[in-house]
Write a protein that holds these residues in place. Structure first.
Motif, PDB file in Angstrom:
ATOM      1  N   ARG A   3       0.824  -1.064  -0.111  1.00 48.11           N
ATOM      2  CA  ARG A   3      -0.076   0.132   0.080  1.00 48.11           C
ATOM      3  C   ARG A   3       0.825   1.177   0.028  1.00 48.11           C
ATOM      4  NH1 ARG A   3      -2.639  -0.728   5.599  1.00 48.11           N
ATOM      5  NH2 ARG A   3      -0.323  -0.912   5.865  1.00 48.11           N
ATOM      6  N   MET A   5       0.794   3.831   1.884  1.00 46.78           N
ATOM      7  CA  MET A   5       0.992   4.102   3.318  1.00 46.78           C
ATOM      8  C   MET A   5       2.100   3.411   3.765  1.00 46.78           C
ATOM      9  SD  MET A   5      -1.703   4.121   6.383  1.00 46.78           S
ATOM     10  CE  MET A   5      -2.748   2.803   5.846  1.00 46.78           C
ATOM     11  N   VAL A  71      -6.062   3.651   9.893  1.00 42.96           N
ATOM     12  CA  VAL A  71      -7.048   3.099  10.903  1.00 42.96           C
ATOM     13  C   VAL A  71      -6.355   1.570  11.256  1.00 42.96           C
ATOM     14  CG1 VAL A  71      -9.170   3.916  10.215  1.00 42.96           C
ATOM     15  CG2 VAL A  71      -8.349   1.758   9.260  1.00 42.96           C
ATOM     16  N   ALA A  72      -7.093   1.283  12.522  1.00 38.72           N
ATOM     17  CA  ALA A  72      -6.890  -0.174  13.105  1.00 38.72           C
ATOM     18  C   ALA A  72      -5.279  -0.226  13.606  1.00 38.72           C
ATOM     19  CB  ALA A  72      -7.306  -1.238  12.107  1.00 38.72           C
ATOM     20  N   SER A  73      -4.595  -1.296  13.334  1.00 34.11           N
ATOM     21  CA  SER A  73      -3.446  -1.578  13.684  1.00 34.11           C
ATOM     22  C   SER A  73      -2.304  -0.158  12.896  1.00 34.11           C
ATOM     23  CB  SER A  73      -2.608  -2.815  13.355  1.00 34.11           C
ATOM     24  OG  SER A  73      -3.042  -2.797  11.903  1.00 34.11           O
ATOM     25  N   ASP A  74      -2.542   0.146  12.098  1.00 34.01           N
ATOM     26  CA  ASP A  74      -1.849   1.381  11.184  1.00 34.01           C
ATOM     27  C   ASP A  74      -1.865   2.655  12.186  1.00 34.01           C
ATOM     28  OD1 ASP A  74      -1.127  -0.359   9.055  1.00 34.01           O
ATOM     29  OD2 ASP A  74      -2.986   0.408   7.835  1.00 34.01           O
ATOM     30  N   LEU A  75      -3.044   2.754  12.616  1.00 44.89           N
ATOM     31  CA  LEU A  75      -3.534   4.040  13.464  1.00 44.89           C
ATOM     32  C   LEU A  75      -2.750   3.668  14.791  1.00 44.89           C
ATOM     33  CD1 LEU A  75      -4.856   6.604  13.794  1.00 44.89           C
ATOM     34  CD2 LEU A  75      -7.010   5.243  14.416  1.00 44.89           C
TER      35      LEU A  75
ATOM     36  N   PHE B 256     -12.700   1.074  14.234  1.00 40.22           N
ATOM     37  CA  PHE B 256     -11.837   1.639  13.545  1.00 40.22           C
ATOM     38  C   PHE B 256     -10.323   1.715  14.196  1.00 40.22           C
ATOM     39  CE2 PHE B 256     -15.273   3.368  10.847  1.00 40.22           C
ATOM     40  CZ  PHE B 256     -14.437   2.893   9.474  1.00 40.22           C
ATOM     41  N   GLU B 265      -9.972  -5.959  10.164  1.00 45.90           N
ATOM     42  CA  GLU B 265      -8.644  -5.380  10.088  1.00 45.90           C
ATOM     43  C   GLU B 265      -8.224  -5.084   8.846  1.00 45.90           C
ATOM     44  OE1 GLU B 265      -6.484  -4.252  12.720  1.00 45.90           O
ATOM     45  OE2 GLU B 265      -4.725  -4.079  11.363  1.00 45.90           O
ATOM     46  N   ILE B 268     -10.351  -2.610   6.365  1.00 45.00           N
ATOM     47  CA  ILE B 268     -10.285  -1.365   6.575  1.00 45.00           C
ATOM     48  C   ILE B 268      -8.672  -0.740   6.398  1.00 45.00           C
ATOM     49  CG2 ILE B 268     -12.246  -1.373   8.038  1.00 45.00           C
ATOM     50  CD1 ILE B 268     -10.515  -0.872  10.360  1.00 45.00           C
ATOM     51  N   THR B 269      -7.806  -1.665   6.568  1.00 45.94           N
ATOM     52  CA  THR B 269      -6.456  -1.129   6.485  1.00 45.94           C
ATOM     53  C   THR B 269      -5.908  -1.102   5.162  1.00 45.94           C
ATOM     54  OG1 THR B 269      -5.712  -3.245   7.320  1.00 45.94           O
ATOM     55  CG2 THR B 269      -5.766  -1.541   8.757  1.00 45.94           C
ATOM     56  N   LYS B 271      -5.726  -4.320   3.110  1.00 50.33           N
ATOM     57  CA  LYS B 271      -4.877  -5.222   2.982  1.00 50.33           C
ATOM     58  C   LYS B 271      -5.754  -6.190   2.542  1.00 50.33           C
ATOM     59  CE  LYS B 271      -1.832  -4.129   6.751  1.00 50.33           C
ATOM     60  NZ  LYS B 271      -1.720  -4.265   8.230  1.00 50.33           N
TER      61      LYS B 271
END
Lengths: 208, 273
Positions: A3, A5, A71-75, B256, B265, B268-269, B271
């Protein structure tokens, strides 16, 4: 497919690993200077570099948020980056504080340095564990850090009591107290870094 | 393929039961839906809280539009479609024999992806079209509804001097607000919105999002959106669907920041797949 990001997240990870390595070297150099009588003149540059890296991590984190709305683990990773980067920066700053104590107090060769050196060993182990826990996202390792923080806190308190009742060399007790105080703060930051690793992996926020 | 995806387990369903302070407006129970032989929804269970915005997200074809259309019995308008399970509105099954589909659609209004004002009607007539169909003839009350609903959607000041203009002459964002005004004119209790901003520019989108946030004071809102940031901005609760199943449903912040399901997960990311 990677990605967009991911480029920013990978860069943040690399910067934090650099900070981790540099901050460990800085603290080791400052403790070495205290225990072996050196000046630790290289520590200042390391501390300045850590401060600059901390700002770069903050800037890049903000940019990734603005560009990609993680969002989620990235955030969670980005939120934790602020705490972890600050922790590594503070390791460097306290290493510099220790070196400045040595500059002010001069030769401490005749002081009993065993309590500080012993506490420094625990603190440095905490730094290593916090760094490894981050590098490997190892929650189990991160969760072992707080117990060690108690040891450092106790050493600091014991020293304070000793100083209050002591009739000995003021220079030795004052320099030892200051350095133990910095080690105590370093240990706290190691604990916070461990909590941040836990948060990245599990989403569990540290309790107040 | 459908069997390989785990939907909400019993424990999670219990956790998401509404608390005392949060009333349930609609409750979806064991809902299955088909288009001829193709199953589009599989055992969906969902509590829609009163005066909250609930967003439904998921990839194309996951069943989110089908689900929202089941909430006001529009799904059954598709030839060959079928629904089993129940959808309770204030505790009464909208598929029960004692509730009329037209009455359900009056209480549960809908706004669509593409603004669809009646092109041959004026702005004013667009707003009151539903009322006229319902048999309301009193001119003064019509005028009152026109003004009140156009004010409600923030369009009154923009159109008040030219209410006889065609609804189709408005900009895309204004047309969508006109459609929302038309839906509100018949005083629904729940407003369903199927990708209401997907055809709009960022400025018009921001106005609709502000409007949705203000509407929840009076209405219960359910919105289907492809835009996850939009769900994060405006929804109190978010449901993630995949392959016809409800995978995860939680407070938006939790979903989120710390989703419980790996599938959520990954989606929304970005992947996914």
């Amino acid at each position: 497919m990677a990605r967009l990001m991911d480029m920013g997240l990978n860069q943040l990870n690399t910067m934090l690993l650099d900070m981790s390595s540099l901050s460990q070297t800085a603290v080791a150099a400052s403790i070495d200077a205290y225990s072996k009588g050196g000046r630790g003149s290289e520590v200042r540059k390391m501390a300045e570099r850590l401060q600059a890296l901390h700002r770069q991590v903050s800037d890049l984190s903000m940019e990734v948020i603005a560009r990609y709305q993680p969002v989620a683990s990235d955030l969670r990773f980005i939120k934790a980056c602020f705490e972890i980067s600050y922790g590594f920066f503070r390791y460097g700053r306290y290493a510099l504080d220790i070196v400045e104590v040595l500059e002010i107090f001069g030769d401490l060769a005749k002081c009993d340095r065993s309590a500080v050196v012993d506490t420094a060993k625990v603190t440095q182990e905490m730094i290593r564990m916090s760094a490894d826990a981050f590098a490997r996202r190892d929650v189990n390792l991160a969760r072992k850090i707080p117990a060690m923080d108690d040891t450092v806190d106790e050493s600091y308190r014991n020293n304070l009591m000793k100083v209050m009742n002591a009739k000995g060399n003021l220079k030795c007790s004052l320099s030892g107290t200051l350095i133990l105080r910095y080690l105590e703060r370093i240990a706290d930051h190691a604990t916070y870094i461990g909590e941040s690793v836990d948060y990245i992996v599990t989403g569990i926020e540290p309790t107040a | 393929m459908l069997e390989s995806v785990t939907s909400l387990d019993v424990e999670e369903r219990q956790r998401l039961e509404p608390h005392d302070a949060l009333e349930t407006k609609m409750e979806v129970v064991g809902l299955d839906a088909w288009y001829s032989t193709k199953q589009a929804l599989v055992d969906v269970n969902l509590n829609v809280r009163s005066n909250k915005v609930t967003a439904i997200i998921g990839p194309s074809g996951c069943g989110k539009s089908t689900l929202i259309r089941c909430l006001n019995r529009m799904h059954e308008l598709v030839p060959g479609s079928r629904v089993t399970g129940s959808v309770l509105l204030d505790g009464k099954n909208i598929y029960g024999s004692d509730l009329d589909a037209v009455d359900v659609r009056r209480r549960v209004g809908m706004v669509f992806q593409k603004p669809n004002p009646f092109p041959n009607m004026s702005i004013a007539d667009n707003v009151t079209a539903g009322l006229k169909l319902a048999g309301v003839k009193d001119e003064s009350s019509m005028k009152e509804v026109e003004r009140r609903t156009l004010e409600r959607v923030g369009l009154w000041d923009e159109v008040k001097d030219d209410l006889k203009r065609s609804g189709a002459s408005l900009s895309g964002g204004q047309q969508q607000r006109l459609c929302i005004a038309r839906a509100l004119a018949i005083e629904p209790e729940v407003l369903l919105m199927d990708e209401p901003c997907s055809a709009l520019d960022p400025t018009a989108t921001a106005k609709i999002e502000q409007l949705i946030t203000s509407l929840k004071q009076t209405y219960t809102v359910v919105i289907v959106t492809h835009n996850m940031q939009q769900a994060a901005r405006i929804a109190d609760y978010t449901a993630f669907m995949y392959l016809g199943k409800l995978i995860e449903y939680d407070e938006t912040t939790t979903l989120f920041e710390n989703p419980r399901q790996e599938l959520t997960e990954r989606y929304i990311t970005g992947k996914f797949g």
